[in-house]
Design an enzyme around this catalytic site. Structure first.
Site, PDB file in Angstrom:
ATOM      1  N   ARG A  55      54.462  28.386  32.670  1.00  0.00           N
ATOM      2  CA  ARG A  55      54.835  27.150  32.419  1.00  0.00           C
ATOM      3  C   ARG A  55      55.082  26.873  30.762  1.00  0.00           C
ATOM      4  O   ARG A  55      55.946  26.158  30.591  1.00  0.00           O
ATOM      5  CB  ARG A  55      53.715  26.290  32.913  1.00  0.00           C
ATOM      6  N   THR A  56      54.176  27.375  29.962  1.00  0.00           N
ATOM      7  CA  THR A  56      54.260  27.256  28.734  1.00  0.00           C
ATOM      8  C   THR A  56      55.547  27.757  28.141  1.00  0.00           C
ATOM      9  O   THR A  56      56.371  27.200  27.362  1.00  0.00           O
ATOM     10  CB  THR A  56      53.111  27.596  27.770  1.00  0.00           C
ATOM     11  N   LYS A  84      54.100  49.445  18.736  1.00  0.00           N
ATOM     12  CA  LYS A  84      53.991  50.563  17.896  1.00  0.00           C
ATOM     13  C   LYS A  84      53.081  50.543  16.813  1.00  0.00           C
ATOM     14  O   LYS A  84      52.698  51.438  16.016  1.00  0.00           O
ATOM     15  CB  LYS A  84      55.502  50.851  17.155  1.00  0.00           C
ATOM     16  N   ARG A 105      52.671  32.782  21.748  1.00  0.00           N
ATOM     17  CA  ARG A 105      51.430  32.780  22.417  1.00  0.00           C
ATOM     18  C   ARG A 105      50.847  34.191  21.873  1.00  0.00           C
ATOM     19  O   ARG A 105      51.615  35.071  22.060  1.00  0.00           O
ATOM     20  CB  ARG A 105      51.485  32.942  23.760  1.00  0.00           C
ATOM     21  N   HIS A 133      45.293  25.245  22.288  1.00  0.00           N
ATOM     22  CA  HIS A 133      46.647  25.403  23.240  1.00  0.00           C
ATOM     23  C   HIS A 133      47.357  23.957  22.826  1.00  0.00           C
ATOM     24  O   HIS A 133      47.033  23.079  23.729  1.00  0.00           O
ATOM     25  CB  HIS A 133      46.509  25.590  24.523  1.00  0.00           C
TER      26      HIS A 133
END
Lengths: 306, 152
Positions: A55-56, A84, A105, A133
Site C-alpha cells: 500500500r505505501t 554490495k 522505506r 510512518h
C-alpha cells in the site's frame, strides 16, 4: 511566502507543528475535491523501498504520477548497491543527486533521519523499521477530519496491539495537539508503552485504559482497530487474547451515528466482514485517502505554494 | 596520625575524584583515556569519608574539556574534575547534565541505523522527576541513562 513544509524533510510526526499537520490535512481535502495534474510536472521522485510494501509504495507512486511527476526507484533492497555493502549514506547521496525528492522505506529505525543528513533534496519517510510512518498518520488525520468535520475534542479508542503498533503511537502523538480524549483497549501484554502515556501526562491530555471493547464503543467518535500479530504469542494464548478484540457488526448497535471504524490494514479477522456493510465502516475510504494525503505531502514539499 | 597519599601527586593533567566505586574503569573506557598514551593512574575502592568507597582517575598532560566533564555527569554526577597545572588546581569543573551528547555512547537499540553508518551516535538528554532519559536522534527510542551508559 513559501508554505512551512516547502523543501523540508518529512521524517517523524513529533517534528510537525499543529499548523503544519492542519496544512497537510487541508491540502489533502482540496486535492481530493479538485484533482491537480500539474503540481509535480517536470519533477522526478525516487521511490526507494529497501523493504517490500504494497500500500505505501503503490499509493506514493500513484500520488507522484497523478500529480504529473515521474517515478524512479526500486521495490526491494535486495537488488541495490546496499546489498554490495554500500552505506545508506552513500546510496542516498547519489540518488538525491538525480532527483527532486526521495521517498524511502527501510527496515532499520532511524534510516530516514540519517538519509536526510546526506540528501541534497527532501526525504520523505515511508516507514523506518518499528519507528515512524508519518504519511500513515497524515492520512489518518485527514480521514478523521473528513469523517468528523474536525480534529479537536474528539473521543477515540485504539484497540488491539498498542505496544508494537507504530501507527497508533504516531497518531496519538499527533492528536495530543488537538485536545482529544483517548481510550486504550488492549491486553496487558500489548498495552500502550509508558513513554507515550508519559508524553500525554506531560501535556495534560486525558486517557482511559479500558479492557472491554463493547463498553467503549458507545463513547467514541473514532474506533481505531489494529491487528494483533499471531507470531507474538503461542497458539492457545493468541486465540484467547484475540477473541476479546474482534469487532462484530452487532456490537455497533449502540455506537454514535457519526462513529467511524478505522484500521491501517491489512486486517485479518479482527473486523468481521459484516462490519463492512455498516455505515460505520470507513477503513477502505481511509486506505484510498492515502493517495490524497501523500499527494498533499509531495505537493507541499516540492512547491512554494499549493 | 600518619597521612598517606592514595595516589601520587600530579604535575600536569586531570584528576577525576569521587567516582562511585566500580565506575572508574568505565570512565577510562568511555573517554578512551588509556588510548591517549599518557600515564594514567587509577585508584579503585579507595576509602572516602563521604562516600564509603570511591574510585579516582588521574591522567597526565590531558585537560578534560567542559563537554567531557558534563558527559561524566550522566553516570557519576557527584564526581569532581580538577584540572592541574604545575601541581596547582587551575580549574574545577562543575558537572552539569548536557542537553545533547554526541559520540560517547552507542545506541542500545541493535536495529538502530547509527551502528553501521558514517555518523556519530547522538542523544537528547532530558530529566523528568529525577529520572534522566536519553532519546536517540536516529531511532527515536528513549532509554534510561543507566541502560545507555552500560553499552560498549
Amino acid at each position: 511566502m513559501a508554505n512551512p513544509l516547502y523543501r523540508k524533510h518529512i521524517i517523524s510526526i513529533p517534528d510537525f507543528t499543529r499548523e503544519e499537520l492542519e496544512l497537510v490535512v487541508e491540502t489533502a481535502g482540496r486535492l481530493k475535491a479538485a484533482p491537480r495534474h500539474d503540481l509535480l510536472a517536470g519533477k522526478v521522485v525516487a521511490s526507494c523501498f529497501f523493504e517490500p510494501s504494497t500500500r505505501t509504495r503503490l499509493s506514493f507512486e500513484t500520488s507522484i504520477q497523478r500529480l504529473g511527476g515521474t517515478v524512479i526507484g526500486f521495490a526491494d533492497g535486495a537488488n541495490t548497491s546496499a546489498k554490495k555493502g554500500e552505506t545508506l549514506a552513500d546510496t542516498i547521496r547519489i540518488i538525491s543527486s538525480y532527483t527532486d525528492a526521495v521517498v524511502m522505506r527501510h527496515p532499520q529505525e532511524g534510516a530516514a533521519r540519517l538519509a536526510s543528513e546526506f540528501s541534497a533534496v527532501p526525504v520523505i519517510n515511508g516507514g523506518d523499521g518499528a519507528n515512524q510512518h508519518p504519511s500513515q498518520t497524515l492520512l489518518d488525520l485527514f480521514t478523521i477530519k473528513e469523517s468528523q468535520g474536525r480534529l479537536e475534542n474528539l473521543a477515540l479508542a485504539f484497540v488491539g496491539d498498542l505496544k508494537y503498533g507504530r501507527t497508533v503511537h504516531s497518531l496519538t502523538q499527533a492528536l495530543s495537539l488537538f485536545n482529544c480524549h483517548f481510550y486504550f483497549v488492549a491486553p496487558e501484554v500489548l498495552a500502550m508503552p509508558d513513554y507515550i502515556c508519559e508524553e500525554l501526562d506531560e501535556r495534560g491530555i486525558s486517557y482511559t485504559l479500558a479492557s472491554s471493547l463493547e463498553e467503549v464503543i458507545p463513547q467514541v467518535d473514532i474506533l481505531y482497530m489494529t491487528r494483533i500479530q499471531r507470531e507474538r504469542f503461542d497458539e492457545a494464548e493468541f486465540k484467547q487474547i484475540q477473541g476479546q478484540y474482534i469487532l462484530k457488526a452487532e456490537m455497533l448497535n449502540h455506537a454514535r451515528p457519526n462513529m467511524k471504524v478505522m484500521h491501517p490494514l491489512p486486517r485479518v479477522d479482527e473486523i468481521e466482514v459484516a462490519v463492512d456493510d455498516t455505515p460505520h465502516a470507513y477503513y477502505f475510504e481511509q486506505a484510498r485517502n492515502g493517495v490524497f494525503a501523500r499527494q498533499a505531502l509531495l505537493a507541499l514539499v516540492l512547491n512554494e505554494t499549493v | 596520625m600518619q597521612y598517606t597519599r592514595n595516589v601520587e601527586a600530579l604535575k600536569e593533567g586531570t584528576v577525576i575524584d569521587h567516582i562511585p566505586a566500580g565506575q572508574g574503569l568505565k570512565i577510562l573506557r568511555l573517554f578512551q583515556l588509556v588510548e591517549t598514551g599518557e600515564r594514567v593512574t587509577v585508584g579503585l575502592n579507595l576509602q572516602s569519608r563521604h562516600m564509603g568507597s570511591k574510585d579516582v582517575v588521574k591522567v597526565e598532560n590531558i585537560a578534560l574539556t567542559e563537554e567531557q566533564a558534563n558527559e561524566l555527569a550522566l553516570f557519576a554526577p557527584k564526581a569532581t574534575v580538577n584540572v592541574i597545572s604545575n601541581f596547582e588546581v587551575v580549574k574545577k569543573h562543575k558537572l552539569e547534565l548536557p542537553e545533547e551528547i554526541e559520540g560517547v555512547f552507542a545506541c542500545p537499540n541493535s536495529n538502530c541505523i547509527s551502528h553501521k553508518e558514517p555518523v556519530m551516535s547522538f542523544f537528547y538528554v532530558r530529566t523528568v522527576k529525577n529520572d534522566t532519559k536519553m532519546k536517540c536522534k536516529y531511532c527515536e527510542k528513549v532509554f534510561s541513562k543507566d541502560i545507555v551508559a552500560e553499552v560498549r
